[in-house]
Design an enzyme around this catalytic site. Structure first.
Site, short mmCIF file in Angstrom:
data_model
loop_
_atom_site.label_atom_id
_atom_site.label_comp_id
_atom_site.label_asym_id
_atom_site.label_seq_id
_atom_site.Cartn_x
_atom_site.Cartn_y
_atom_site.Cartn_z
N HIS A 107 54.45 -11.40 -29.55
CA HIS A 107 55.87 -11.31 -29.20
C HIS A 107 56.06 -12.17 -27.96
CE1 HIS A 107 55.05 -7.28 -30.97
NE2 HIS A 107 56.29 -7.30 -31.40
N ASP A 110 54.81 -10.61 -24.87
CA ASP A 110 53.35 -10.44 -24.76
C ASP A 110 52.75 -11.67 -24.11
OD1 ASP A 110 53.82 -8.32 -26.53
OD2 ASP A 110 53.19 -9.50 -28.28
C1 XUL Z 1 55.68 -1.70 -34.56
C2 XUL Z 1 55.11 -2.92 -35.16
C3 XUL Z 1 55.38 -4.20 -34.43
C4 XUL Z 1 55.58 -5.38 -35.30
C5 XUL Z 1 55.96 -6.63 -34.56
O1 XUL Z 1 55.46 -0.56 -35.30
O2 XUL Z 1 54.46 -2.89 -36.17
O3 XUL Z 1 54.33 -4.38 -33.55
O4 XUL Z 1 54.43 -5.65 -36.05
O5 XUL Z 1 57.10 -6.47 -33.82
#
Ligand code: XUL
Ligand code: CO
Length: 442
Positions: A107, A110
């Site tokens: 993300h 991150d």
């Molecule tokens: C949350 C989840 C996230 C997504 C990416 O449950 O799975 O980490 O994979 O936003």
């Protein structure tokens, strides 16, 4: 892939993880995952495009609602956000290359910590993207997919693109724009939308219809921006039924496929399925994968598992060979993931605090997938599994059954065929036979 160590070595004493086979007693070696071994016509590393999840492995501090962080990261010390992020990238790439992970996912927040200033956030993400690009080029590790975190910041408490306040939606758009720019620059093969707060906490204050329309329009403008800027990869929607919202609009595979069809998004979007999300939705991962595969939308997967006794997203590392073998049957029959991979959206436990624990977790997950892939391939090649399933439908292969499938029989004609035939036979579904067959090949 050679090991890439930055200014400082973070995982000291751990060298490149190798395949040593079943005789090995070394816990820091693969026993099943042999990346160049050919299975079903392709090397394992091509079937199993494993990716490391930046958020769990390099940002997840082990904090929970009842306690402070237990994972105190050496790479999280510097005061300047971009310098801190570079240390984290060094640690991440050291880990990826020691383990032999060819892909990773992140993300925006991150990769580098964000503040409440859009222009500054854009500067920070662009700076760390340049650094990540260098690390990718030096190691050969690639970006499986990028994404924006539209759920942690307080402004998203009522949703991001489904927020009743338009200003919040624009802030989400700013974040997605930068995250798409970063994904394109890094050659990401995908871009994921997981809508943790795109749902509701109470129907009393929610206009579902309007919120879902906003979500669709937001996805369209994001797609249009990415395509106009050269993004050729796949967009993914990651279904989850709830948590953190009471109800999430991307509930499960069937719901998402219906949504994509309703808003004409099927050409650009596929599914990124996660095991623990499937179980929270009251399904198995096998169910979700089959639904997606049948629609031609099996894009990517987030590997993990839940806890049978807990009703929340525990994101544990996968270790259930039986479940994975059933998943791999669907996976191989679908020709693998296209164009995605297997992202370890899994975290070590709060009390797993040795640097080696992150390696054990991934080695176990990769070995479990490899073993399941081999077993599933053997089942498909050497057993009657496919034949038994096909034979159950043999009555539709010719004659009246085929005519029905082709839409050539009316309800009255079906009635007449029934009246002329004998009472249907009792035919076994052979479930226990098939369950035993799976275990025979593991
Ligand atoms: C949350 C989840 C996230 C997504 C990416 O449950 O799975 O980490 O994979 O936003
Ligand atoms: Co996920």
């Amino acid at each position: 892939m050679s090991v890439l160590i930055g200014e400082k070595e973070y995982f000291k004493g751990i060298n490149k993880i190798k395949f040593e086979g079943l005789e090995s007693e070394n816990p820091l070696a693969f026993r099943w995952y042999d990346e160049n071994k050919i299975v079903a016509g392709k090397p394992m590393k091509e079937w199993l495009k494993f990716a490391g999840a930046y958020w769990h492995s390099f940002c997840g501090t082990g904090a929970d609602p009842f306690g402070a962080p237990t994972h105190l990261f050496e790479w999280d010390q510097k005061t300047d956000a971009v310098e801190r992020a570079k240390d984290k990238a060094d640690a991440a790439f050291e880990f990826f290359t020691k383990l032999g992970l060819h892909y990773y996912c992140f993300h925006d927040v991150d990769a580098v910590d964000y503040t409440n200033d859009i222009v500054e956030n854009e500067r920070r993400l662009a700076a760390i993207t340049d650094y990540l690009k260098k690390k990718q080029d030096a190691s050969g590790v690639q970006l499986l997919w990028g994404t924006a975190n539209l759920f942690s910041n307080a402004k998203y408490m009522n949703g991001a693109s489904t927020n009743p306040d338009f200003t919040v939606l624009t802030h989400a758009a700013a974040q997605v724009k930068s995250a798409i720019d970063a994904t394109i620059k890094l050659g990401g093969t995908g871009y994921t939308f997981w809508g943790g707060r795109e749902g509701y906490m109470s129907l009393l204050n929610t206009n579902i219809k309007r919120e879902k329309e906003h979500l669709a329009t937001f996805l369209k403008v994001s797609r249009d921006y990415a395509r106009a800027n050269g993004f050729k990869g796949s967009f993914y929607i990651e279904p989850k039924p709830c948590e953190p919202s009471k109800h999430q609009y991307d509930y499960d595979a069937e719901t998402v496929i219906g949504f994509l069809r309703q808003f004409d998004l099927l050409n650009d979007f596929k599914l990124n399925l996660e095991v623990n999300h499937a179980t929270l939705a009251g399904h198995t991962m096998q169910h979700e994968m089959q639904i997606a595969a049948d629609a031609g939308l099996l894009g990517s997967m987030d590997a993990n598992r839940g806890d049978m006794q807990n009703g929340w997203d525990t994101d544990q590392f996968p270790n259930n060979i039986n479940e994975l073998t059933e998943c791999m049957l669907i996976f191989i029959e679908a020709g693998g993931l296209n164009p995605g991979g297997i992202n370890f959206d899994a975290k070590i436990r709060r009390n797993s605090t040795d640097p080696a624990d992150l390696f054990y977790a991934h080695i176990g997950g990769m070995d479990a997938f490899a073993r399941a892939l081999i077993a599933a391939d053997q089942i498909l090649q050497k057993s009657d599994y496919k034949k038994i399933r096909a034979n159950r439908y043999a009555s539709y292969d010719a004659g009246h059954g085929k005519n029905f499938e082709n839409g050539k029989l009316s309800l009255t004609q079906l009635r007449d065929i029934a009246a002329q035939s004998a009472e249907p036979e009792v035919i076994s579904g052979k479930q226990e036979f098939l369950e035993n067959l799976i275990n025979r090949f593991i």
